[in-house]
Design a protein around this motif. Structure first.
Motif, PDB file in Angstrom:
ATOM      1  N   ARG A   1     -35.655 -10.979   5.913  1.00  0.00           N
ATOM      2  CA  ARG A   1     -34.813 -10.624   4.753  1.00  0.00           C
ATOM      3  C   ARG A   1     -34.867  -9.122   4.499  1.00  0.00           C
ATOM      4  NH1 ARG A   1     -33.202 -12.974  -0.435  1.00  0.00           N
ATOM      5  NH2 ARG A   1     -33.271 -11.360  -2.031  1.00  0.00           N
ATOM      6  N   ASN A   2     -36.067  -8.535   4.513  1.00  0.00           N
ATOM      7  CA  ASN A   2     -36.216  -7.103   4.274  1.00  0.00           C
ATOM      8  C   ASN A   2     -35.549  -6.280   5.374  1.00  0.00           C
ATOM      9  OD1 ASN A   2     -37.692  -7.742   2.011  1.00  0.00           O
ATOM     10  ND2 ASN A   2     -39.683  -7.418   2.971  1.00  0.00           N
ATOM     11  N   VAL A   3     -35.667  -6.730   6.622  1.00  0.00           N
ATOM     12  CA  VAL A   3     -35.057  -6.020   7.752  1.00  0.00           C
ATOM     13  C   VAL A   3     -33.538  -5.994   7.604  1.00  0.00           C
ATOM     14  CG1 VAL A   3     -34.574  -6.221  10.232  1.00  0.00           C
ATOM     15  CG2 VAL A   3     -36.925  -6.364   9.401  1.00  0.00           C
ATOM     16  N   VAL A   4     -32.938  -7.124   7.239  1.00  0.00           N
ATOM     17  CA  VAL A   4     -31.480  -7.185   7.093  1.00  0.00           C
ATOM     18  C   VAL A   4     -31.023  -6.339   5.907  1.00  0.00           C
ATOM     19  CG1 VAL A   4     -29.516  -8.701   6.657  1.00  0.00           C
ATOM     20  CG2 VAL A   4     -31.330  -9.439   8.206  1.00  0.00           C
ATOM     21  N   GLU A   5     -31.752  -6.385   4.803  1.00  0.00           N
ATOM     22  CA  GLU A   5     -31.374  -5.556   3.647  1.00  0.00           C
ATOM     23  C   GLU A   5     -31.368  -4.082   4.029  1.00  0.00           C
ATOM     24  OE1 GLU A   5     -32.629  -4.724  -1.033  1.00  0.00           O
ATOM     25  OE2 GLU A   5     -33.952  -5.909   0.270  1.00  0.00           O
ATOM     26  N   ARG A   6     -32.399  -3.650   4.756  1.00  0.00           N
ATOM     27  CA  ARG A   6     -32.473  -2.251   5.211  1.00  0.00           C
ATOM     28  C   ARG A   6     -31.281  -1.910   6.094  1.00  0.00           C
ATOM     29  NH1 ARG A   6     -34.049   0.269   9.958  1.00  0.00           N
ATOM     30  NH2 ARG A   6     -35.243   2.207   9.766  1.00  0.00           N
TER      31      ARG A   6
ATOM     32  N   PRO B   1     -35.472  -1.667  12.389  1.00  0.00           N
ATOM     33  CA  PRO B   1     -36.744  -0.949  12.550  1.00  0.00           C
ATOM     34  C   PRO B   1     -37.215  -0.966  14.003  1.00  0.00           C
ATOM     35  CG  PRO B   1     -36.878  -2.639  10.825  1.00  0.00           C
ATOM     36  CD  PRO B   1     -35.602  -2.875  11.547  1.00  0.00           C
ATOM     37  N   ASP B   2     -38.133  -0.050  14.334  1.00  0.00           N
ATOM     38  CA  ASP B   2     -38.699  -0.085  15.688  1.00  0.00           C
ATOM     39  C   ASP B   2     -39.815  -1.124  15.818  1.00  0.00           C
ATOM     40  OD1 ASP B   2     -40.880   1.026  14.386  1.00  0.00           O
ATOM     41  OD2 ASP B   2     -40.647   3.007  15.286  1.00  0.00           O
ATOM     42  N   PHE B   3     -40.220  -1.717  14.676  1.00  0.00           N
ATOM     43  CA  PHE B   3     -41.222  -2.792  14.649  1.00  0.00           C
ATOM     44  C   PHE B   3     -42.580  -2.362  15.217  1.00  0.00           C
ATOM     45  CE2 PHE B   3     -37.277  -5.502  14.886  1.00  0.00           C
ATOM     46  CZ  PHE B   3     -37.375  -5.965  13.598  1.00  0.00           C
ATOM     47  N   HIS B   4     -42.839  -1.054  15.235  1.00  0.00           N
ATOM     48  CA  HIS B   4     -44.106  -0.606  15.820  1.00  0.00           C
ATOM     49  C   HIS B   4     -45.301  -1.117  15.019  1.00  0.00           C
ATOM     50  CE1 HIS B   4     -46.994   1.905  17.899  1.00  0.00           C
ATOM     51  NE2 HIS B   4     -47.395   2.407  16.739  1.00  0.00           N
TER      52      HIS B   4
ATOM     53  N   ASN C   1     -40.383   0.045  22.381  1.00  0.00           N
ATOM     54  CA  ASN C   1     -39.469   0.992  23.016  1.00  0.00           C
ATOM     55  C   ASN C   1     -38.025   0.511  23.038  1.00  0.00           C
ATOM     56  OD1 ASN C   1     -41.219   3.287  24.248  1.00  0.00           O
ATOM     57  ND2 ASN C   1     -42.346   1.419  24.772  1.00  0.00           N
ATOM     58  N   HIS C   2     -37.713  -0.452  22.175  1.00  0.00           N
ATOM     59  CA  HIS C   2     -36.349  -0.985  22.069  1.00  0.00           C
ATOM     60  C   HIS C   2     -35.820  -1.441  23.425  1.00  0.00           C
ATOM     61  CE1 HIS C   2     -36.035   0.216  17.904  1.00  0.00           C
ATOM     62  NE2 HIS C   2     -36.413   1.434  18.229  1.00  0.00           N
ATOM     63  N   PHE C   3     -36.695  -2.009  24.243  1.00  0.00           N
ATOM     64  CA  PHE C   3     -36.344  -2.577  25.542  1.00  0.00           C
ATOM     65  C   PHE C   3     -35.815  -1.524  26.527  1.00  0.00           C
ATOM     66  CE2 PHE C   3     -36.597  -6.123  22.731  1.00  0.00           C
ATOM     67  CZ  PHE C   3     -37.202  -7.096  23.488  1.00  0.00           C
ATOM     68  N   ASN C   4     -36.216  -0.283  26.331  1.00  0.00           N
ATOM     69  CA  ASN C   4     -35.912   0.763  27.304  1.00  0.00           C
ATOM     70  C   ASN C   4     -36.947   0.673  28.422  1.00  0.00           C
ATOM     71  OD1 ASN C   4     -36.321   3.542  28.511  1.00  0.00           O
ATOM     72  ND2 ASN C   4     -34.479   3.898  27.283  1.00  0.00           N
ATOM     73  N   LEU C   5     -36.491   0.306  29.639  1.00  0.00           N
ATOM     74  CA  LEU C   5     -37.424   0.054  30.741  1.00  0.00           C
ATOM     75  C   LEU C   5     -38.171   1.308  31.160  1.00  0.00           C
ATOM     76  CD1 LEU C   5     -35.592  -2.426  33.129  1.00  0.00           C
ATOM     77  CD2 LEU C   5     -37.253  -2.885  31.364  1.00  0.00           C
ATOM     78  N   THR C   6     -37.477   2.442  31.183  1.00  0.00           N
ATOM     79  CA  THR C   6     -38.119   3.678  31.642  1.00  0.00           C
ATOM     80  C   THR C   6     -39.273   4.060  30.720  1.00  0.00           C
ATOM     81  OG1 THR C   6     -36.026   4.446  32.602  1.00  0.00           O
ATOM     82  CG2 THR C   6     -37.731   6.107  32.195  1.00  0.00           C
ATOM     83  N   ASN C   7     -39.011   4.062  29.412  1.00  0.00           N
ATOM     84  CA  ASN C   7     -40.071   4.430  28.458  1.00  0.00           C
ATOM     85  C   ASN C   7     -41.209   3.409  28.464  1.00  0.00           C
ATOM     86  OD1 ASN C   7     -38.472   6.564  27.743  1.00  0.00           O
ATOM     87  ND2 ASN C   7     -37.705   5.639  25.847  1.00  0.00           N
ATOM     88  N   THR C   8     -40.857   2.115  28.599  1.00  0.00           N
ATOM     89  CA  THR C   8     -41.892   1.079  28.637  1.00  0.00           C
ATOM     90  C   THR C   8     -42.779   1.241  29.862  1.00  0.00           C
ATOM     91  OG1 THR C   8     -40.426  -0.456  27.482  1.00  0.00           O
ATOM     92  CG2 THR C   8     -42.296  -1.409  28.658  1.00  0.00           C
TER      93      THR C   8
END
Length: 474
Positions: A365-370, A386-389, A427-434
């Motif tokens: 709920r908080n994520v969607v409101e943001r 969010p990046d959910f870190h 890393n938002h599913f960025n393979l290179t950064n991961t």
């Protein structure tokens, strides 16, 4: 209750300044637009309690603007003013949807009277909505949203148990909807016309909780200046919901156990035995069995409460329910915040499905409101999630039950899958950064993801690369 601003639409600067002076002197917040087109943009961005518009505007006319407002914001009152007043135009304005029509020049009192009526109407609407929420309208079984097997079974169990007087114990993680279940049980019961009383046992100091529950007599303790009825008396004929009951002290647990036997109790500092007819629903996010083993919760009270047990599933186990709930919250916040957002992008859906949701539905709920607040288009983009870190660090690894035999290879595969999924989310599913963070090659990461059946997120392409075995040494 704070009143939103009002919006004035007029292409004459002097008229805008005059209206601002009149309205500001009366304490109204004020926004101005030079054209209908600018006004429509402002209405898309912010909430207003009314609109004042001139009938003749450069570009889109006031009448065309009024028609668009009535179509897109039907409950928003619009006051029309003009220097070219005729009975025919006044009728046209009212037919198009204006609440009133003022001819220039007009006395400030005429304007303030019309604005005051709209302000009072808005306040009444907000108070009515608040009263409906407090009256329990927020607790309907239809608000337990989801089509997963566990949620359908949960709704069916609520409908079966609600008409009875059975004591209910709700166990589950924080944010899974335990309070919604309790409220729905009351709403569907024969006690629905009675009071529904809620107490958070963790939010009230231990010394005051007994008095809050059972009341006290005058002089029972310092500050007890008069007799006070407890919440169980307030709930007589209805339902009482004890949230976070796992935090209740053992001495008070013993008194609650006695109350559950026959509904009898005595007020703090009193000798008279009283009796009420109350249905009790309790909930906790603690591991209740662990609390019993640690002598923090009475086993006999657990068995007395555990007549019917509900276990709402954590959000991570609900699959596509995540998207259904996100769309529900999106619709709610887009209306409440007066934002143009209508849907989730495919990329945003993939990010939501990949997250572990340690905070469950409350976190979603908080994520969607943001996201609704940040999004400027009609579609929520993954970049506004969010990046959910920090949230990823809350993830708990589920250990196997005691006595379950697992091979080392299986345990290592589970650990590897958990680690790769966490870093992908960060890393938002960025393979290179991961791959860089894990200190392996991109090819090696793709190979491990295939082997461990890790689904790709929004940042992954459709190419499948199987690296050479020598690459796996890295």
């Amino acid at each position: 209750m704070k009143l939103p601003p009002l919006l004035v639409v007029d292409d004459e600067k002097n008229m805008r300044l005059s209206l601002e002076t009149i309205l500001s002197d009366e304490g109204y917040e004020f926004r101005a637009a030079e054209s209908a087109e600018e006004a429509l943009r402002l209405l898309n961005q912010d909430q207003f309690f009314m609109v004042i518009t001139d009938a003749r505007l450069s570009g889109m006319s006031g009448y065309e603007f009024l028609g668009q407002v009535r179509h897109r914001w039907p409950s928003l009152p619009v006051l029309m003013i003009t220097a070219y007043a005729t009975p025919k135009l006044a009728v046209e304005a009212i037919k198009t949807g204006a609440i009133d029509y003022l001819a220039k020049p007009f006395a400030p009192e005429e304007l303030l009277h019309a604005v005051g009526r709209c302000a009072e109407r808005h306040k009444l609407l907000m108070e009515n909505a608040a009263l409906k929420a407090r009256a329990g309208e927020a607790y309907r079984i239809e608000q337990i949203i989801g089509e997963s097997v566990k949620i359908r079974e949960l709704r069916q169990l609520i409908q079966t148990v609600a008409p009875t007087n059975a004591t209910v114990l709700i166990l589950g993680e924080s944010g899974t909807g335990k309070e919604l279940i309790a409220g729905a049980l009351h709403t569907l019961s024969e006690r629905a016309q009675g009071n529904y009383v809620r107490i958070n046992c963790a939010a009230i100091p231990e010394l005051l909780l007994e008095s809050e529950l059972f009341g006290h007599e005058k002089g029972a303790f310092t500050g007890a200046l008069r007799q006070k009825h407890g919440r169980v008396e307030e709930a007589d004929g209805g339902t009482i919901f004890l949230d976070e009951i796992g935090d209740m002290s053992r001495p008070l647990q013993a008194k609650l156990l006695r109350f559950l036997e026959d509904g009898t109790f005595t007020r703090v500092g009193g000798n008279q035995e009283l009796q009420v007819d109350v249905r009790l629903i309790a909930a906790t996010n603690r591991d209740i069995i662990d609390a019993i083993r640690k002598n923090q919760f009475r086993e006999d009270l657990f068995h007395r409460l555990n007549v019917v047990q509900f276990r709402p599933p954590p959000l991570r186990e609900r699959g596509q329910d995540i998207i259904l709930l996100a769309e529900h919250f999106l619709k709610h916040f887009s209306v409440m915040l007066n934002r143009p957002v209508k849907r989730l992008s495919k990329a945003a859906q993939q990010v939501l499905l990949a997250h572990h949701w340690p905070g469950n539905v409350r976190e979603l709920r908080n994520v969607v409101e943001r996201a609704v607040i940040l999004e400027a288009t009609e579609e929520i983009q993954a970049s506004n999630l969010p990046d959910f870190h920090l949230e990823t660090r809350l993830r708990k690894v589920d250990l196997p039950p005691p006595g379950t035999v697992r091979s080392l290879d299986e345990a290592m595969a589970d650990f590897e899958r958990e680690l790769i999924t966490c870093v992908l989310e960060q890393n938002h599913f960025n393979l290179t950064n991961t791959a860089e963070q894990l200190k392996i090659s991109r090819h090696a990461l793709r190979y491990r993801m295939q082997r461990l059946n890790i689904s790709g997120g929004a940042g992954l392409d459709d190419e499948t690369i199987i690296p050479d075995e020598r690459d796996m040494v890295r």
